[in-house]
Every structure is written in structure tokens, then in C-alpha cells.
Write a protein that holds these residues in place. Sequence first.
Motif, short mmCIF file in Angstrom:
data_model
loop_
_atom_site.label_atom_id
_atom_site.label_comp_id
_atom_site.label_asym_id
_atom_site.label_seq_id
_atom_site.Cartn_x
_atom_site.Cartn_y
_atom_site.Cartn_z
N LEU A 181 0.94 -1.24 0.09
CA LEU A 181 0.08 0.03 -0.06
C LEU A 181 1.05 1.19 0.02
O LEU A 181 0.43 2.27 -0.65
CB LEU A 181 -0.81 -0.07 1.29
N ALA A 182 2.08 1.21 0.59
CA ALA A 182 2.78 2.23 0.81
C ALA A 182 3.78 2.61 -0.61
O ALA A 182 4.31 3.52 -0.85
CB ALA A 182 3.89 2.24 1.73
N GLY A 183 3.45 1.55 -1.53
CA GLY A 183 4.26 1.84 -2.83
C GLY A 183 5.47 1.18 -3.10
O GLY A 183 6.08 1.73 -3.97
N VAL A 184 5.95 0.13 -2.32
CA VAL A 184 7.38 -0.32 -2.48
C VAL A 184 7.56 -0.94 -3.85
O VAL A 184 6.49 -1.34 -4.51
CB VAL A 184 7.93 -1.21 -1.41
N ASP A 185 8.73 -0.98 -4.37
CA ASP A 185 8.81 -1.56 -5.69
C ASP A 185 9.30 -3.09 -5.74
O ASP A 185 9.01 -3.95 -6.67
CB ASP A 185 9.98 -0.80 -6.16
N CYS A 186 9.93 -3.60 -4.50
CA CYS A 186 10.19 -4.88 -4.36
C CYS A 186 10.09 -5.35 -2.94
O CYS A 186 10.26 -4.76 -2.09
CB CYS A 186 11.65 -5.03 -4.88
N ILE A 187 9.74 -6.80 -2.43
CA ILE A 187 9.70 -7.41 -1.39
C ILE A 187 10.91 -8.51 -1.18
O ILE A 187 10.35 -9.28 -1.93
CB ILE A 187 8.28 -7.72 -0.88
N ASP A 188 11.66 -8.30 -0.57
CA ASP A 188 12.78 -9.50 -0.40
C ASP A 188 12.40 -10.42 0.72
O ASP A 188 12.28 -9.66 1.81
CB ASP A 188 14.04 -8.57 -0.35
N CYS A 189 12.40 -11.64 0.51
CA CYS A 189 11.94 -12.59 1.55
C CYS A 189 12.85 -13.71 1.61
O CYS A 189 13.48 -13.95 0.46
CB CYS A 189 10.59 -12.97 1.39
N ALA A 190 12.74 -14.72 2.29
CA ALA A 190 13.33 -16.02 2.55
C ALA A 190 12.90 -16.79 1.32
O ALA A 190 11.92 -16.76 0.98
CB ALA A 190 13.29 -16.56 3.77
N ALA A 191 14.06 -17.73 0.89
CA ALA A 191 13.64 -18.56 -0.44
C ALA A 191 12.89 -19.87 0.26
O ALA A 191 13.48 -20.96 0.28
CB ALA A 191 15.03 -18.89 -0.95
N ASP A 192 11.84 -19.68 0.76
CA ASP A 192 10.87 -20.71 1.17
C ASP A 192 9.59 -20.40 0.58
O ASP A 192 9.08 -19.41 0.61
CB ASP A 192 10.77 -20.62 2.69
N ALA A 193 8.81 -21.68 0.08
CA ALA A 193 7.41 -21.58 -0.26
C ALA A 193 6.64 -20.75 0.55
O ALA A 193 5.96 -20.21 0.10
CB ALA A 193 7.02 -23.05 -1.03
N SER A 194 6.53 -21.31 1.84
CA SER A 194 5.31 -20.64 2.56
C SER A 194 5.47 -19.22 2.63
O SER A 194 4.56 -18.49 2.76
CB SER A 194 5.63 -21.32 4.03
N ILE A 195 6.79 -18.68 2.63
CA ILE A 195 7.25 -17.35 2.95
C ILE A 195 6.83 -16.46 1.66
O ILE A 195 6.07 -15.62 1.64
CB ILE A 195 8.71 -17.00 3.04
N VAL A 196 7.12 -16.99 0.56
CA VAL A 196 6.55 -16.54 -0.75
C VAL A 196 5.19 -16.43 -0.78
O VAL A 196 4.56 -15.35 -1.38
CB VAL A 196 7.33 -17.43 -2.02
N ASN A 197 4.62 -17.49 -0.54
CA ASN A 197 2.81 -17.56 -0.49
C ASN A 197 2.39 -16.38 0.42
O ASN A 197 1.23 -15.73 0.07
CB ASN A 197 2.52 -18.82 0.00
N ALA A 198 3.09 -16.09 1.71
CA ALA A 198 2.78 -15.33 2.67
C ALA A 198 2.90 -13.63 2.07
O ALA A 198 1.82 -12.90 2.05
CB ALA A 198 3.41 -15.06 3.93
N VAL A 199 4.02 -13.63 1.35
CA VAL A 199 4.27 -12.42 0.62
C VAL A 199 3.07 -12.01 -0.43
O VAL A 199 2.33 -11.05 -0.70
CB VAL A 199 5.45 -12.14 0.02
N ASN A 200 2.96 -12.87 -1.31
CA ASN A 200 1.90 -12.93 -2.35
C ASN A 200 0.55 -12.67 -1.64
O ASN A 200 -0.26 -11.76 -2.39
CB ASN A 200 1.99 -14.13 -3.12
N GLU A 201 0.13 -13.15 -0.59
CA GLU A 201 -1.24 -13.07 -0.12
C GLU A 201 -1.31 -11.56 0.46
O GLU A 201 -2.33 -10.90 0.10
CB GLU A 201 -1.36 -14.03 1.06
N GLY A 202 -0.21 -11.27 1.25
CA GLY A 202 -0.24 -9.73 1.50
C GLY A 202 -0.44 -8.72 0.29
O GLY A 202 -1.08 -8.01 0.39
N ILE A 203 0.33 -9.00 -0.80
CA ILE A 203 0.14 -8.04 -1.93
C ILE A 203 -1.28 -8.33 -2.46
O ILE A 203 -1.83 -7.16 -2.85
CB ILE A 203 1.21 -8.59 -2.89
N SER A 204 -1.74 -9.25 -2.38
CA SER A 204 -3.10 -9.71 -3.14
C SER A 204 -4.14 -8.72 -2.34
O SER A 204 -4.98 -8.04 -2.89
CB SER A 204 -3.46 -11.00 -3.16
#
Length: 391
Positions: free
Chosen positions: A47-70
Motif C-alpha cells: 500500500l505504501a508503494g514499495v517496488d520490491c519485497i525481498d524474502c526468504a527462499a521458502d515456499a510458505s514465505i513466498v506465499n505469505a508475501v503474495n497473499e499480503g500483496i493480493s
Amino acid sequence: MVEKSGVSSSVCYPVDSLKKGNWVKLICGASFEDVADIRNLSLVYTLAGVDCIDCAADASIVNAVNEGISVAKDIVSLRSPWIMISVNDDVDLHFRKAEFDPSECPPNCSRPCEKVCPADAITLQRVTSDEGLPLEIASSSKLEGGVIRGRCYGCGRCFPVCPYDKIRSNTYVRCPTATAELLKRNNVDAIEIHTSAREINSFEKLWNSLADFVGHLNLVAVSLPDLGESTVDAMNKMYTIMNPFLKCYNLWQLDGRPMSGDIGRGATRDAIAFAARMSSIKDKPHGFLQLAGGTNFHTVGGLKEAGLFQTPNIQEDGNDVHQAERFSGWPYASIGGVAYGGYARKIVGRVLNKMQSEEGPAHIERYPDYLVEALEEALSLVGPVKCYTLS
């Protein structure tokens, strides 16, 4: 609030932000694996407009980031930030966890490790076997709890404060095979390789294991420390290794003082000094430059004082046709932007902790007052880089 601040009109495709010098990356943490917090952090900073979200290379973490973005995009129509996963080629500070056995701790320990942990990743409680008796007169007691592994991101501040030297560092290297599987997914846009830049063979080995899977990515980043006079030579060697497989943009993350942004004003000086030196060197390899390591609320001011904030880089090298095509639109900013980690998590984390203490584990969008408060904190950090109109 998003529209009033100018977020919706200021966000652009992430690579355009890099060219303009107003790129902002949220670092969730290469070892930070608290799924609930990462989901809420991703929502707020999208919502604040960041360009990139960097996270751990783990499927559950990537899913959490995607959910937050969605969820964020359901609230306000914005473009999605790129999702980046972080890996390492060798032992690295960002890829470690603290660990200790609380049963080995003296029951009367003052628990300084618990006090200094910025991630609230250590919890200790004194318990007694003499049920019903006050702790001060119980015949036997012990400490229970320890490190909450998912929350620990390896800052190491607990190591020196333990009066009994009980805390150990558990380091690890991300599995290249598992990383390759993540790169095959359509919800990962970028990868970042953390390296000491001293062991080029380790870097080459990791790159060779991933090179066949980076073709669809938007960005390949390399995070490295300041090696002084040998920095550019190491960068050029790594670029030579990567270049035959690079079909996207590349970025150099200048890691000034790792995992220290929440400490204060002085923490950002190393990152700014690193950026100032690198931006002035003509023989560095192609790629955007981005600050990290100690970045916080004072970083933009420091960049302005150094004359580096959104200033154009006019040193174009036309020798590499492919890179010239990637970097179309010269001149672009000498410093592409800033990555915020510990400080970004700290300021929004205060709101998340307050929400969780009152409501328990929760999705922040269900509590508008907390969401607004968290977004105000995020905008206070992202806004100065993006040049939002903040009241």
C-alpha cells in the motif's frame, strides 16, 4: 490515505523506479520466517508503494508475501511489487539463527538476550517445580522458552550480551535445488545472491546451479560488503560469470552495516559512504546500485548531503549492446534506490505487536485503525524516497 499521499500517482513499473532513483525495497529478512508478520508487512508496504519485497527462499514465505500483496491490491488498485528471494553462496550473517538450551541457563539470569533482541525472538520464563510456592522461596526453578526460530533473523546482538556464553550461532546455506524449484514458479520475479565476494568459486558454483532458471526473472541482484580496493575487481569477476545468462536487469546491493538500521542515525553512514565511493568509479560493471545495511529514516538525508539522491549517472558505456538495451533511457540515477530491513520491520512491527497483544494473531486489514497506523509508519519511510506529498 494512499491516494492523498500520492502513492497511486507516483508508483511506476519497478525498473522505472530504479532508473529514476526512487526504488524502495522492503527486506523481510533472508532468515525471518514469521509467516503472519511477513504477510501483514507485505500488505502494508505494498500500500505504501514499495517496488520490491525481498524474502526468504521458502515456499510458505513466498506465499505469505503474495497473499499480503493480493489483499493490498483488493483495497487499492496498485501495481504489484516484485517478489525477490534471497540465497547465499557461503556462510553469511543473514543466514544464521541464534540457539541455546534454556535449561542450561541459571534460573536467576537477568535475561539480557531477551532485552536486546530487536525481533522479539527470545522468550524466557522462570518456572518452579514447587507448585504454589512463590519463585523467591521455591526450592528449585528453571528457565523455559528460548529462541523462536521463525522470528530470529540472525542479527547476533544476543551473542555478546549472554553473561554465561550459552548462545550459539547456527549458520546454513540455502539449498540450490529448492531455490531452483522456487524460481520455476510464476510468482517469483527476482533473486538476490548474498556473497562475501571473497570466494568467487563459491559464487560461480551457486550461479551455475541456478543459471538455467533465471531466464524469466525481471532482476538478478548481488548483495556484497565493502571490500575496499578489491570490491570492483570482485564485482567484475561476478558479472563476467553472470553475463552470458543475464536476460534481465542486474543490481548490486551495497551492504554497508548489515542488520543495524533500527539502531540509529550512525548506522546508515557506512552504506552512504559505500555508495558514494562506488558511484564515482568508472570501471565498475553494469548494474543498478542500491543501498542496504543500516538504512533507516536518516538515509535519504544522508544521500542528499552527499549529493547522491536521485542524481543522474552520465557515464554510459556502449561496449555491451545487451546492457545498453537493458539500460535504455540514459542517463539514469547514480543510486537506484534504498532497501529497508530492520528499521522498516521495527516501525510497522510496533503496530503489529500492539494489535496482536490486544486481538491475538490477526490479519491487519480486519482492523482499520491498526492498518491506518501501520500505513502511516510505512509512508513515513517510503515517502521521502518516492517524494510523496506527506502531510
